[in-house]
Write a protein that holds these residues in place. Structure first.
Motif, short mmCIF file in Angstrom:
data_model
loop_
_atom_site.label_atom_id
_atom_site.label_comp_id
_atom_site.label_asym_id
_atom_site.label_seq_id
_atom_site.Cartn_x
_atom_site.Cartn_y
_atom_site.Cartn_z
N HIS A 115 -5.10 8.89 -23.43
CA HIS A 115 -6.33 8.09 -23.46
C HIS A 115 -6.62 7.64 -24.89
O HIS A 115 -6.45 8.40 -25.85
CB HIS A 115 -7.51 8.89 -22.90
N HIS A 116 -7.08 6.40 -25.01
CA HIS A 116 -7.21 5.78 -26.33
C HIS A 116 -8.25 6.47 -27.22
O HIS A 116 -8.23 6.32 -28.44
CB HIS A 116 -7.58 4.29 -26.18
N GLU A 117 -9.18 7.26 -26.64
CA GLU A 117 -10.20 7.93 -27.44
C GLU A 117 -9.72 9.26 -28.03
O GLU A 117 -10.43 9.86 -28.84
CB GLU A 117 -11.46 8.15 -26.60
N VAL A 118 -8.55 9.72 -27.62
CA VAL A 118 -8.00 10.95 -28.19
C VAL A 118 -7.66 10.73 -29.67
O VAL A 118 -7.09 9.69 -30.03
CB VAL A 118 -6.75 11.40 -27.41
N GLU A 119 -8.02 11.68 -30.50
CA GLU A 119 -7.77 11.54 -31.95
C GLU A 119 -6.29 11.32 -32.23
O GLU A 119 -5.42 11.91 -31.59
CB GLU A 119 -8.24 12.79 -32.69
N THR A 120 -6.03 10.48 -33.22
CA THR A 120 -4.66 10.11 -33.56
C THR A 120 -3.82 11.34 -33.92
O THR A 120 -2.65 11.45 -33.54
CB THR A 120 -4.64 9.12 -34.73
N SER A 121 -4.42 12.27 -34.64
CA SER A 121 -3.68 13.47 -35.06
C SER A 121 -3.26 14.31 -33.85
O SER A 121 -2.16 14.88 -33.82
CB SER A 121 -4.53 14.31 -36.02
N ILE A 122 -4.13 14.39 -32.84
CA ILE A 122 -3.81 15.16 -31.64
C ILE A 122 -2.70 14.46 -30.86
O ILE A 122 -1.75 15.11 -30.41
CB ILE A 122 -5.07 15.34 -30.78
N ALA A 123 -2.84 13.15 -30.71
CA ALA A 123 -1.80 12.40 -29.99
C ALA A 123 -0.46 12.52 -30.69
O ALA A 123 0.58 12.72 -30.04
CB ALA A 123 -2.22 10.93 -29.88
N SER A 124 -0.45 12.43 -32.00
CA SER A 124 0.80 12.53 -32.76
C SER A 124 1.43 13.91 -32.61
O SER A 124 2.65 14.06 -32.50
CB SER A 124 0.54 12.24 -34.24
N SER A 125 0.58 14.94 -32.59
CA SER A 125 1.08 16.30 -32.44
C SER A 125 1.71 16.51 -31.07
O SER A 125 2.79 17.12 -30.94
CB SER A 125 -0.05 17.31 -32.65
N ILE A 126 1.08 15.98 -30.03
CA ILE A 126 1.65 16.09 -28.69
C ILE A 126 3.00 15.40 -28.63
O ILE A 126 3.98 15.93 -28.07
CB ILE A 126 0.68 15.48 -27.65
N MET A 127 3.10 14.24 -29.24
CA MET A 127 4.34 13.48 -29.22
C MET A 127 5.46 14.25 -29.93
O MET A 127 6.55 14.45 -29.37
CB MET A 127 4.14 12.12 -29.89
N SER A 128 5.20 14.69 -31.15
CA SER A 128 6.25 15.33 -31.94
C SER A 128 6.70 16.65 -31.32
O SER A 128 7.90 16.96 -31.25
CB SER A 128 5.77 15.53 -33.38
N ARG A 129 5.76 17.46 -30.86
CA ARG A 129 6.10 18.77 -30.32
C ARG A 129 6.82 18.65 -28.96
O ARG A 129 7.70 19.44 -28.65
CB ARG A 129 4.84 19.63 -30.21
N SER A 130 6.44 17.67 -28.18
CA SER A 130 7.10 17.47 -26.88
C SER A 130 8.54 17.04 -27.08
O SER A 130 9.46 17.56 -26.43
CB SER A 130 6.35 16.41 -26.06
N MET A 131 8.77 16.10 -27.99
CA MET A 131 10.13 15.60 -28.21
C MET A 131 11.01 16.68 -28.83
O MET A 131 12.20 16.76 -28.53
CB MET A 131 10.09 14.36 -29.10
N ALA A 132 10.40 17.52 -29.66
CA ALA A 132 11.17 18.62 -30.26
C ALA A 132 11.54 19.67 -29.22
O ALA A 132 12.57 20.32 -29.32
CB ALA A 132 10.37 19.25 -31.40
N HIS A 133 10.69 19.81 -28.20
CA HIS A 133 10.91 20.82 -27.17
C HIS A 133 12.06 20.45 -26.23
O HIS A 133 12.77 21.34 -25.75
CB HIS A 133 9.62 21.02 -26.36
N CYS A 134 12.24 19.16 -26.00
CA CYS A 134 13.26 18.75 -25.02
C CYS A 134 13.93 17.46 -25.47
O CYS A 134 13.30 16.40 -25.52
CB CYS A 134 12.62 18.55 -23.65
N ALA A 135 15.21 17.57 -25.79
CA ALA A 135 15.95 16.41 -26.28
C ALA A 135 16.66 15.65 -25.16
O ALA A 135 17.12 14.53 -25.37
CB ALA A 135 16.98 16.86 -27.32
N ARG A 136 16.71 16.23 -23.96
CA ARG A 136 17.46 15.58 -22.87
C ARG A 136 16.72 14.38 -22.30
O ARG A 136 17.30 13.52 -21.62
CB ARG A 136 17.76 16.58 -21.76
#
Length: 448
Positions: A406-427
């Motif tokens: 959602h667009h109202e989620v803070e940028t830092s939180i969104a970025s953290s979700i993105m980076s940690r998710s991609m690091a968790h699963c490379a497939r």
């Protein structure tokens, strides 16, 4: 312009969005004036500006009545195949709270007005669209259906909006293949006259049609149907042996019966039904389901194993304000062959709630799911991440994930979700974006 070939000029004139411009083009040259009579389409709609000017004491004497201009347009054409007449959207959205209007200058389904122009062009007409002015039409019953059915024997497409329709005198129209009734009051409680008089319909759109009691659609040739039920009829029945695409939105009918064995694409928005019966469609591949009570509906889809593309959503909270649960283990069990799953924001929230309550006891997954698309809020980043990790663990064949925050989620939180998710699963092939209700998705990254 004089050097343009006549067929090209006629094509240009035929593509004018507003037929009022056609009258202006006649003043350009003699050739334009001559060729304009061969245009076969009328597209004429009253704007809010015209309506306002026609009501103002300072300007109304300068405004030619809308109906007068339309009748002149009709009489100036040699052959008319398509007519679209109505009021533009700002006028359609006006209500008695905005203005009380008891005149009939924009009552476009008026018997006298229709009778003035329809008989002279009816023989060639293939398409008619009339979008009436609700303030003037809602308290006047119209027999426009009867007039059209008597005169337009070659009509293929009919669209009527914002009016009160009578079916008295309605004759069979075996050539009609497409019918749209939108925001109308229809004096055909069970749709009996619609079924009898339009037997060849392949496309039927009933959007906000009021006055129905126990409506039944029984059309042998119907292939596409959109039905948005505005009131609360006791029962809804669809019997359509050749129906392929169905979009149905209703609230709490006591009975819902659908017999459409060839149904391929089904979009259902419903709260619940005391009696829910869908004859098993052998070809159903895509299901979009929206309900406050998703889990209670899952067991009704005994044919869920055939569905490859599944979209589910729900209101985020129920009427009490509590967030219900969406049991994903049950979803994966019922729709065991689904290869593409889309979770709306309400469904994601309820699935997160279920996951949070189950904790380490969560079981169930699927080896068939290849693609997951989700729109979601972030209330607690840690719970959201654990839920994403759970999905990756239980859906072992998952290869594509599209997550829209959602667009109202803070940028830092969104970025953290993105980076940690991609690091968790490379497939997984990740796609990330932002969503906002009623707006187009904004993409952050693609193909990572």
């Amino acid at each position: 312009m004089d050097d343009l070939p006549s067929p090209l000029i006629l094509e240009i004139l035929s593509r004018l969005h507003d037929s009022a411009d056609l009258a202006r083009c006649r003043l350009v040259s003699r050739e334009f004036n001559a060729l304009s009579s061969d245009v076969r389409t009328i597209n004429f709609h009253c704007s809010l500006e015209r309506y306002t000017m026609s009501r103002s004491p300072a300007t109304r004497s300068d405004v030619t009545p809308f109906k007068t201009i339309f009748k002149r347009l009709v009489s100036s054409l040699r052959r008319v195949e398509s007519i679209s007449i109505g009021v533009e959207k700002p006028l359609r959205e006006m209500s008695y709270d905005d203005v009380e209007d008891e005149s009939d200058d924009l009552y476009l389904t008026d018997k006298c007005f229709i009778s003035d122009w329809l008989p002279s062009v009816a023989g060639e007409l293939k398409s008619i669209s009339i979008s009436d002015f609700w303030i003037q039409s809602c308290w006047r019953q119209s027999v426009v259906l009867s007039l059209i059915s008597c005169d337009c024997l070659s009509l293929r497409e009919l669209e009527l909006k914002n009016c009160w329709l009578s079916v008295d005198g309605l004759n069979p129209m075996p050539m009609l293949t497409s019918l749209t009734l939108e925001y109308v009051r229809l004096d055909d409680e069970n749709l009996g006259r619609v079924n009898d008089c339009f037997p060849s319909l392949q496309v039927l759109n009933l959007i906000g049609v009021g006055g129905l009691g126990r409506p039944k659609i029984h059309l042998l040739h119907l292939r596409t149907c959109q039905w948005t039920v505005s009131n609360a009829p006791l029962s809804l029945t669809i019997l359509a042996p050749n129906l392929i695409n169905l979009k149905l939105a209703c609230v709490k009918p006591r009975s819902l019966v659908i017999d459409a064995p060839l149904l391929t694409d089904f979009n259902l928005s419903i709260e619940t039904a005391s009696k829910f019966q869908v004859k098993e469609p052998c070809n159903l591949k895509a299901l979009q389901l929206e309900s406050k009570y998703l889990c209670s509906l899952f067991n009704l889809f005994t044919f869920g194993r055939t569905i490859k593309n599944l979209i589910v959503d729900s209101s985020k909270c129920d009427e009490s304000g509590e967030v219900a649960e969406l049991n994903l283990a049950k979803l994966f069990n019922v729709f065991s062959s689904t290869t593409s799953l889309t979770l709306g924001p309400g469904a994601w929230s309820k699935a997160e709630t279920w996951f949070l309550k189950q904790g380490s006891e969560v079981i169930g997954g699927t080896k068939e799911l290849k693609e997951l698309i989700a729109r979601f809020y972030v209330d607690d980043i840690n719970i959201t991440l654990l839920f994403i990790f759970y999905l990756l663990e239980k859906c072992t064949s998952l290869r594509d994930m599209t997550l829209l925050i959602h667009h109202e989620v803070e940028t830092s939180i969104a970025s953290s979700i993105m980076s940690r998710s991609m690091a968790h699963c490379a497939r997984v092939r990740w796609r990330w974006g932002l969503w906002m209700k009623g707006k187009k998705d904004a993409w952050i990254s693609d193909g990572i």
